[in-house]
Design an enzyme around this catalytic site. Structure first.
Site, mmCIF file in Angstrom:
data_model
loop_
_atom_site.group_PDB
_atom_site.id
_atom_site.type_symbol
_atom_site.label_atom_id
_atom_site.label_comp_id
_atom_site.label_asym_id
_atom_site.label_seq_id
_atom_site.Cartn_x
_atom_site.Cartn_y
_atom_site.Cartn_z
ATOM 1 N N VAL A 100 0.856 -1.202 0.000
ATOM 2 C CA VAL A 100 0.000 0.000 0.000
ATOM 3 C C VAL A 100 0.884 1.241 0.000
ATOM 4 O O VAL A 100 0.733 2.127 -0.829
ATOM 5 C CB VAL A 100 -0.945 0.002 1.235
ATOM 6 C CG1 VAL A 100 -1.654 1.348 1.358
ATOM 7 C CG2 VAL A 100 -1.971 -1.126 1.129
ATOM 8 N N THR A 132 -1.024 -4.488 9.626
ATOM 9 C CA THR A 132 -1.908 -4.775 10.779
ATOM 10 C C THR A 132 -2.247 -6.267 10.695
ATOM 11 O O THR A 132 -3.388 -6.657 10.450
ATOM 12 C CB THR A 132 -3.201 -3.942 10.713
ATOM 13 O OG1 THR A 132 -3.804 -4.165 9.425
ATOM 14 C CG2 THR A 132 -2.915 -2.466 10.870
ATOM 15 N N PHE A 164 -8.163 1.275 -1.063
ATOM 16 C CA PHE A 164 -8.968 0.258 -1.739
ATOM 17 C C PHE A 164 -8.189 -0.376 -2.893
ATOM 18 O O PHE A 164 -8.760 -0.973 -3.786
ATOM 19 C CB PHE A 164 -10.289 0.871 -2.244
ATOM 20 C CG PHE A 164 -11.109 1.477 -1.135
ATOM 21 C CD1 PHE A 164 -11.112 2.844 -0.916
ATOM 22 C CD2 PHE A 164 -11.829 0.673 -0.264
ATOM 23 C CE1 PHE A 164 -11.847 3.411 0.121
ATOM 24 C CE2 PHE A 164 -12.570 1.220 0.788
ATOM 25 C CZ PHE A 164 -12.576 2.592 0.973
ATOM 26 N N ARG A 194 -6.246 -2.874 -5.181
ATOM 27 C CA ARG A 194 -6.150 -4.329 -5.303
ATOM 28 C C ARG A 194 -4.709 -4.677 -5.662
ATOM 29 O O ARG A 194 -4.118 -3.995 -6.524
ATOM 30 C CB ARG A 194 -7.057 -4.814 -6.443
ATOM 31 C CG ARG A 194 -8.546 -4.698 -6.218
ATOM 32 C CD ARG A 194 -9.286 -4.877 -7.523
ATOM 33 N NE ARG A 194 -8.916 -3.815 -8.465
ATOM 34 C CZ ARG A 194 -9.016 -3.934 -9.797
ATOM 35 N NH1 ARG A 194 -9.430 -5.059 -10.331
ATOM 36 N NH2 ARG A 194 -8.681 -2.928 -10.580
ATOM 37 N N ASN A 207 -14.522 -4.864 2.247
ATOM 38 C CA ASN A 207 -13.737 -6.079 2.009
ATOM 39 C C ASN A 207 -14.502 -7.332 2.413
ATOM 40 O O ASN A 207 -14.481 -8.340 1.710
ATOM 41 C CB ASN A 207 -12.405 -6.005 2.758
ATOM 42 C CG ASN A 207 -11.305 -5.476 1.847
ATOM 43 O OD1 ASN A 207 -11.577 -5.008 0.740
ATOM 44 N ND2 ASN A 207 -10.078 -5.558 2.303
ATOM 45 N N GLY A 246 -13.798 -19.935 -7.669
ATOM 46 C CA GLY A 246 -12.402 -20.386 -7.580
ATOM 47 C C GLY A 246 -12.219 -21.295 -6.392
ATOM 48 O O GLY A 246 -13.185 -21.795 -5.813
ATOM 49 N N CYS A 285 -5.447 -9.442 2.558
ATOM 50 C CA CYS A 285 -6.550 -8.607 3.046
ATOM 51 C C CYS A 285 -7.812 -9.368 3.415
ATOM 52 O O CYS A 285 -8.256 -9.311 4.564
ATOM 53 C CB CYS A 285 -6.860 -7.536 2.008
ATOM 54 S SG CYS A 285 -5.480 -6.420 1.798
ATOM 55 N N LYS A 298 -7.637 -11.665 6.445
ATOM 56 C CA LYS A 298 -7.323 -10.841 7.634
ATOM 57 C C LYS A 298 -8.538 -9.983 8.005
ATOM 58 O O LYS A 298 -8.963 -9.949 9.168
ATOM 59 C CB LYS A 298 -6.124 -9.973 7.305
ATOM 60 C CG LYS A 298 -5.838 -8.846 8.268
ATOM 61 C CD LYS A 298 -4.544 -8.115 7.934
ATOM 62 C CE LYS A 298 -4.672 -7.220 6.726
ATOM 63 N NZ LYS A 298 -5.443 -5.982 6.935
HETATM 64 C C1 UDX Z 1 -8.703 -6.703 -1.897
HETATM 65 C C2 UDX Z 1 -9.761 -5.674 -2.285
HETATM 66 O O1 UDX Z 1 -10.254 -5.979 -3.597
HETATM 67 C C3 UDX Z 1 -9.122 -4.282 -2.300
HETATM 68 O O2 UDX Z 1 -10.121 -3.318 -2.593
HETATM 69 C C4 UDX Z 1 -8.523 -4.005 -0.917
HETATM 70 O O3 UDX Z 1 -7.884 -2.737 -0.907
HETATM 71 C C5 UDX Z 1 -7.497 -5.073 -0.565
HETATM 72 O O4 UDX Z 1 -8.109 -6.373 -0.618
HETATM 73 P P1 UDX Z 1 -6.684 -7.922 -3.053
HETATM 74 O O5 UDX Z 1 -6.643 -8.693 -1.780
HETATM 75 O O6 UDX Z 1 -5.433 -7.354 -3.603
HETATM 76 O O7 UDX Z 1 -7.719 -6.674 -2.903
HETATM 77 O O8 UDX Z 1 -7.242 -8.905 -4.175
HETATM 78 P P2 UDX Z 1 -8.638 -9.160 -4.885
HETATM 79 O O9 UDX Z 1 -8.482 -8.827 -6.306
HETATM 80 O O10 UDX Z 1 -9.738 -8.540 -4.127
HETATM 81 O O11 UDX Z 1 -8.759 -10.751 -4.738
HETATM 82 C C6 UDX Z 1 -8.785 -11.310 -3.443
HETATM 83 C C7 UDX Z 1 -8.951 -12.810 -3.582
HETATM 84 O O12 UDX Z 1 -10.242 -13.126 -4.104
HETATM 85 C C8 UDX Z 1 -7.931 -13.461 -4.515
HETATM 86 O O13 UDX Z 1 -7.507 -14.699 -3.963
HETATM 87 C C9 UDX Z 1 -8.744 -13.689 -5.790
HETATM 88 O O14 UDX Z 1 -8.251 -14.802 -6.533
HETATM 89 C C10 UDX Z 1 -10.106 -13.997 -5.217
HETATM 90 N N1 UDX Z 1 -11.199 -13.712 -6.144
HETATM 91 C C11 UDX Z 1 -11.386 -12.434 -6.561
HETATM 92 C C12 UDX Z 1 -12.045 -14.738 -6.535
HETATM 93 O O15 UDX Z 1 -11.863 -15.893 -6.159
HETATM 94 N N2 UDX Z 1 -13.091 -14.459 -7.362
HETATM 95 C C13 UDX Z 1 -13.320 -13.182 -7.808
HETATM 96 O O16 UDX Z 1 -14.268 -12.985 -8.572
HETATM 97 C C14 UDX Z 1 -12.436 -12.145 -7.403
#
Ligand code: UDX
Length: 434
Positions: A11, A86, A152, A154, A210, A255, A262, A265
């Site tokens: 971040v 955190t 936010f 990703r 989240n 999936g 994130c 957690k």
């Molecule tokens: C997330 C939030 O999207 C983001 O806004 C926040 O700031 C941090 O946490 P991130 O953890 O980087 O972002 O990844 P993200 O793209 O949200 O995917 C999280 C998990 O969900 C991954 O393991 C991804 O493979 C899974 N996922 C995501 C799915 O299984 N299906 C989906 O449709 C989308």
């Protein structure tokens, strides 16, 4: 403006680079000297698409500096952003705030003039009050405001998300602090929505968002289970759902479960935080339990496809928690890989970016391939665990030729069932009756 960013992780670093690109003077501070040394030598410490060129550009322009000295970073800063980890407490799963509190205490010592302290890390509701109290105790004469500035981004899309956020949420209880933040985020005026709310609402928005996204993934994964049993097709169901503007078509990809630093957690922290307030968040608690269970179930699906034969060669494509990142923290792929390793001593893995991080977690209990085809060579089964775009375009005739058995378990629905059938593969994906 002069901005200090405490913490140079997934971040802090993209945020620092982005704010420097907007012409601010940004100093990133981290207590890990090795990280700062690497950054000072122009080496990025994380992989993020598009970050490299921007990082080099703003460093060259003298707008971004790195230091281990909190004094150098904080002194004279208009805004200090706390972007430290955190992590979940290993037992209670509550957000461990020791790094936030330690940073607040250290920052307080060097405040010299009105400063806005913004918690960018995801912090439990009410943390702003505690940070305020720490600063007051440490430096009673300091002139500051503490605000919540949730992130936010990703992973894998941090640069994109920084420059094209859906919204900028500013949780401030003071007009003065609001003014400073609106000045800092002026480049976003007319390009995104600004939401000015109370500090506790802002802290809550991050967790609530989240947890909702994790729940949405949980929901589509359960719908996939239903489709497999009922003979429906989850891709068609997700498409039909997503056309409803109230549902939206994002985060409906089934999936092996969600992962990352994130969602696991934040869902746990939200559930624990709620219990402290005497509130039972049933949906989030179910989401957490099911997500853990799903990964074990997915590993069993792979092992049964090779009749639990420990000698069968299992080729695994994907180790990162999602496509586009090298991050393996709480990766469903790694959780499933650990289950496979328990029963098979012949696992070969490949990931475009996460091999080093994966090796730190499972060492030489698996072999590492230079590409998907080296992993698939002589394999009894090929398993796709992470949604890397390149796995959508595998050369199927070549795969069929080099594999011992043309068997694919695709836990990200990256490939097309009809195509796989036409090419003579025994293909199993998610949300389709086998
Ligand atoms: C997330 C939030 O999207 C983001 O806004 C926040 O700031 C941090 O946490 P991130 O953890 O980087 O972002 O990844 P993200 O793209 O949200 O995917 C999280 C998990 O969900 C991954 O393991 C991804 O493979 C899974 N996922 C995501 C799915 O299984 N299906 C989906 O449709 C989308």
């Amino acid at each position: 403006m002069k901005i200090a960013i405490v913490g140079t992780g997934y971040v802090g670093l993209p945020t620092g680079v982005g704010l420097a690109e907007f012409g601010n003077d940004v100093v990133c501070v981290d207590k890990i000297a090795a990280k700062i040394e690497a950054l000072k030598n122009g080496q990025l410490t994380i992989y993020e698409d598009g970050l490299e060129e921007l990082f080099q550009k703003v460093v060259k322009a003298g707008k971004l500096h790195f230091t281990t000295s909190m004094k150098e970073a904080v002194s004279g800063a208009d805004v200090v952003m706390l972007a430290v980890g955190t992590p979940p407490h290993p037992v209670t799963k509550e957000a461990d705030l020791q790094y936030i509190y330690a940073a607040a205490q250290e920052v307080a010592q060097y405040l010299d003039g009105y400063t806005v302290i913004a918690t960018k890390s995801t912090v439990p509701v009410g943390t702003g009050d505690e940070v305020e109290a720490i600063i007051k105790r440490t430096n009673p004469s300091a002139d500051y405001d503490v605000i919540s500035l949730p992130e936010f981004l990703r992973e894998g899309f941090a640069v994109h998300d920084f420059f094209a956020p859906d919204r900028i949420v500013i949780g401030a209880n003071s007009e003065r602090a609001r003014k400073v933040m609106l000045e800092l985020y002026k480049p976003f005026e007319g390009k995104t929505k600004f939401l000015l709310v109370g500090r506790k609402s802002s802290e809550t928005i991050k967790y609530a968002s989240n947890a909702f996204l994790a729940m949405k993934i949980h929901y589509i994964n359960e719908m996939a289970d239903f489709c497999e049993a009922a003979g429906a097709n989850i891709s068609e169901v997700a498409c039909g759902m997503g056309l409803d503007s109230r549902i939206g078509n994002k985060f409906l990809n089934p999936g092996p479960g969600y992962g990352g630093s994130c969602f696991p957690k934040d869902t746990n922290a939200m559930a624990q935080m709620a219990k402290k307030f005497g509130v039972h968040l049933h949906l989030i608690e179910t989401t957490i339990a099911y997500n853990d269970e799903r990964k074990v179930g997915m590993a069993k699906r792979v092992l049964s496809a090779v009749n639990d034969n420990p000698d069968a060669k299992i080729a695994v494509l994907g180790l990162a928690f999602k496509g586009g990142t090298d991050d393996c923290r709480e990766s469903p792929a790694m959780d499933i890989l650990r289950e496979l390793i328990k029963c098979s001593h012949n696992v070969c893995v490949y990931d475009p970016k996460a091999m080093n991080n994966a090796h730190q977690l499972v060492g030489d209990s698996v072999s590492y391939a230079a590409d998907a085809y080296e992993a698939a060579k002589g394999a009894d089964i090929l398993v796709i665990l992470t949604e890397w775009e390149e796995f959508r375009h595998l050369d199927l005739p070549k795969l069929k030729e080099i594999m011992k058995k043309p068997q694919v378990v695709d836990l990200r629905n990256m490939l097309c069932a009809d195509e796989m059938c036409k090419n003579g593969f025994d293909y199993c994906c998610i949300g389709l009756k086998h």
